[in-house]
Design a protein around this motif. Structure first.
Motif, PDB file in Angstrom:
ATOM      1  N   GLY A 151       0.797  -1.220   0.000  1.00 17.09           N
ATOM      2  CA  GLY A 151       0.000   0.000   0.000  1.00 17.09           C
ATOM      3  C   GLY A 151       0.832   1.273   0.000  1.00 17.09           C
ATOM      4  N   VAL A 152       1.997   1.220  -0.680  1.00 17.17           N
ATOM      5  CA  VAL A 152       2.862   2.400  -0.787  1.00 17.17           C
ATOM      6  C   VAL A 152       3.174   2.633  -2.260  1.00 17.17           C
ATOM      7  CG1 VAL A 152       3.879   2.060   1.507  1.00 17.17           C
ATOM      8  CG2 VAL A 152       4.995   1.062  -0.491  1.00 17.17           C
ATOM      9  N   THR A 153       3.784   3.768  -2.563  1.00 20.46           N
ATOM     10  CA  THR A 153       4.159   4.055  -3.941  1.00 20.46           C
ATOM     11  C   THR A 153       5.396   3.230  -4.323  1.00 20.46           C
ATOM     12  OG1 THR A 153       5.620   5.876  -3.342  1.00 20.46           O
ATOM     13  CG2 THR A 153       3.289   6.430  -3.722  1.00 20.46           C
ATOM     14  N   PRO A 154       5.582   2.960  -5.621  1.00 19.85           N
ATOM     15  CA  PRO A 154       6.775   2.221  -6.045  1.00 19.85           C
ATOM     16  C   PRO A 154       8.096   2.855  -5.593  1.00 19.85           C
ATOM     17  CG  PRO A 154       5.167   2.172  -7.794  1.00 19.85           C
ATOM     18  CD  PRO A 154       4.631   3.123  -6.734  1.00 19.85           C
ATOM     19  N   PRO A 155       8.258   4.192  -5.662  1.00 19.40           N
ATOM     20  CA  PRO A 155       9.521   4.757  -5.166  1.00 19.40           C
ATOM     21  C   PRO A 155       9.744   4.506  -3.675  1.00 19.40           C
ATOM     22  CG  PRO A 155       8.405   6.354  -6.563  1.00 19.40           C
ATOM     23  CD  PRO A 155       7.432   5.222  -6.322  1.00 19.40           C
ATOM     24  N   THR A 156       8.668   4.548  -2.883  1.00 24.59           N
ATOM     25  CA  THR A 156       8.789   4.293  -1.446  1.00 24.59           C
ATOM     26  C   THR A 156       9.203   2.844  -1.202  1.00 24.59           C
ATOM     27  OG1 THR A 156       7.181   6.006  -0.899  1.00 24.59           O
ATOM     28  CG2 THR A 156       7.552   4.300   0.766  1.00 24.59           C
ATOM     29  N   ALA A 157       8.567   1.904  -1.899  1.00 29.39           N
ATOM     30  CA  ALA A 157       8.926   0.490  -1.756  1.00 29.39           C
ATOM     31  C   ALA A 157      10.379   0.275  -2.154  1.00 29.39           C
ATOM     32  CB  ALA A 157       8.009  -0.377  -2.609  1.00 29.39           C
ATOM     33  N   SER A 158      10.800   0.879  -3.249  1.00 29.58           N
ATOM     34  CA  SER A 158      12.176   0.751  -3.711  1.00 29.58           C
ATOM     35  C   SER A 158      13.170   1.286  -2.686  1.00 29.58           C
ATOM     36  CB  SER A 158      12.339   1.500  -5.043  1.00 29.58           C
ATOM     37  OG  SER A 158      13.659   1.397  -5.511  1.00 29.58           O
ATOM     38  N   GLU A 159      12.845   2.417  -2.087  1.00 32.22           N
ATOM     39  CA  GLU A 159      13.716   3.009  -1.074  1.00 32.22           C
ATOM     40  C   GLU A 159      13.849   2.096   0.143  1.00 32.22           C
ATOM     41  OE1 GLU A 159      14.073   7.073   1.639  1.00 32.22           O
ATOM     42  OE2 GLU A 159      12.601   6.972   0.034  1.00 32.22           O
ATOM     43  N   HIS A 160      12.747   1.546   0.591  1.00 31.33           N
ATOM     44  CA  HIS A 160      12.777   0.645   1.754  1.00 31.33           C
ATOM     45  C   HIS A 160      13.565  -0.631   1.445  1.00 31.33           C
ATOM     46  CE1 HIS A 160      10.137   2.596   4.743  1.00 31.33           C
ATOM     47  NE2 HIS A 160       9.626   3.175   3.677  1.00 31.33           N
ATOM     48  N   LEU A 161      13.349  -1.188   0.245  1.00 31.65           N
ATOM     49  CA  LEU A 161      14.094  -2.387  -0.146  1.00 31.65           C
ATOM     50  C   LEU A 161      15.589  -2.096  -0.230  1.00 31.65           C
ATOM     51  CD1 LEU A 161      11.600  -3.750  -2.789  1.00 31.65           C
ATOM     52  CD2 LEU A 161      12.200  -4.852  -0.619  1.00 31.65           C
ATOM     53  N   ALA A 162      15.963  -0.930  -0.734  1.00 33.39           N
ATOM     54  CA  ALA A 162      17.380  -0.556  -0.817  1.00 33.39           C
ATOM     55  C   ALA A 162      18.003  -0.461   0.574  1.00 33.39           C
ATOM     56  CB  ALA A 162      17.534   0.772  -1.564  1.00 33.39           C
ATOM     57  N   ILE A 163      17.251   0.060   1.525  1.00 34.14           N
ATOM     58  CA  ILE A 163      17.754   0.160   2.900  1.00 34.14           C
ATOM     59  C   ILE A 163      17.950  -1.239   3.491  1.00 34.14           C
ATOM     60  CG2 ILE A 163      17.133   0.879   5.246  1.00 34.14           C
ATOM     61  CD1 ILE A 163      15.778   3.361   3.860  1.00 34.14           C
ATOM     62  N   LEU A 164      16.955  -2.118   3.306  1.00 28.77           N
ATOM     63  CA  LEU A 164      17.073  -3.496   3.805  1.00 28.77           C
ATOM     64  C   LEU A 164      18.243  -4.228   3.135  1.00 28.77           C
ATOM     65  CD1 LEU A 164      13.294  -4.469   3.885  1.00 28.77           C
ATOM     66  CD2 LEU A 164      14.790  -4.042   5.854  1.00 28.77           C
ATOM     67  N   ARG A 165      18.408  -4.012   1.824  1.00 29.74           N
ATOM     68  CA  ARG A 165      19.524  -4.625   1.087  1.00 29.74           C
ATOM     69  C   ARG A 165      20.853  -4.084   1.596  1.00 29.74           C
ATOM     70  NH1 ARG A 165      17.032  -4.460  -3.310  1.00 29.74           N
ATOM     71  NH2 ARG A 165      17.591  -2.329  -3.836  1.00 29.74           N
ATOM     72  N   GLY A 166      20.939  -2.793   1.811  1.00 28.06           N
ATOM     73  CA  GLY A 166      22.161  -2.166   2.309  1.00 28.06           C
ATOM     74  C   GLY A 166      22.536  -2.630   3.705  1.00 28.06           C
ATOM     75  N   ALA A 167      21.527  -2.969   4.494  1.00 28.07           N
ATOM     76  CA  ALA A 167      21.772  -3.462   5.850  1.00 28.07           C
ATOM     77  C   ALA A 167      22.089  -4.957   5.863  1.00 28.07           C
ATOM     78  CB  ALA A 167      20.551  -3.187   6.724  1.00 28.07           C
ATOM     79  N   GLY A 168      22.034  -5.593   4.692  1.00 25.26           N
ATOM     80  CA  GLY A 168      22.340  -7.013   4.613  1.00 25.26           C
ATOM     81  C   GLY A 168      21.205  -7.902   5.091  1.00 25.26           C
ATOM     82  N   LEU A 169      19.970  -7.381   5.093  1.00 27.39           N
ATOM     83  CA  LEU A 169      18.835  -8.152   5.587  1.00 27.39           C
ATOM     84  C   LEU A 169      18.073  -8.874   4.480  1.00 27.39           C
ATOM     85  CD1 LEU A 169      17.518  -5.647   8.259  1.00 27.39           C
ATOM     86  CD2 LEU A 169      19.020  -7.621   8.580  1.00 27.39           C
ATOM     87  N   ILE A 170      18.212  -8.406   3.230  1.00 26.67           N
ATOM     88  CA  ILE A 170      17.602  -9.081   2.095  1.00 26.67           C
ATOM     89  C   ILE A 170      18.600  -9.150   0.948  1.00 26.67           C
ATOM     90  CG2 ILE A 170      15.228  -8.376   2.655  1.00 26.67           C
ATOM     91  CD1 ILE A 170      15.455  -6.375   0.275  1.00 26.67           C
ATOM     92  N   GLU A 171      18.342 -10.081   0.037  1.00 28.15           N
ATOM     93  CA  GLU A 171      19.059 -10.160  -1.238  1.00 28.15           C
ATOM     94  C   GLU A 171      18.015  -9.993  -2.324  1.00 28.15           C
ATOM     95  OE1 GLU A 171      20.840 -14.015  -1.234  1.00 28.15           O
ATOM     96  OE2 GLU A 171      22.637 -13.296  -0.219  1.00 28.15           O
TER      97      GLU A 171
END
Length: 58
Positions: free
Chosen positions: A6-26
């Protein structure tokens, strides 16, 4: 992902980038599809934050 959360694509992308940067997702890309999976660290953190059923109380 954005529609599901329920968020915009840029918001989802930003959150995924943060999780990826923290090493929590691939994120694995195959053509136009990207799959996001928890890393071991991401799974451990999620498991630690999840409530665990305890013994029944009377």
């Amino acid at each position: 992902m954005a529609r599901l959360m329920g968020v915009t694509p840029p918001t989802a992308s930003e959150h995924l980038a943060i999780l990826r940067g923290a090493g929590l997702i691939e994120s694995i890309r195959a053509g136009r599809t990207t799959t996001h999976e928890f890393t071991g660290a991401g799974r451990s953190l999620l498991d630690a934050a999840s409530p665990r059923p305890g013994p029944p109380t009377d």
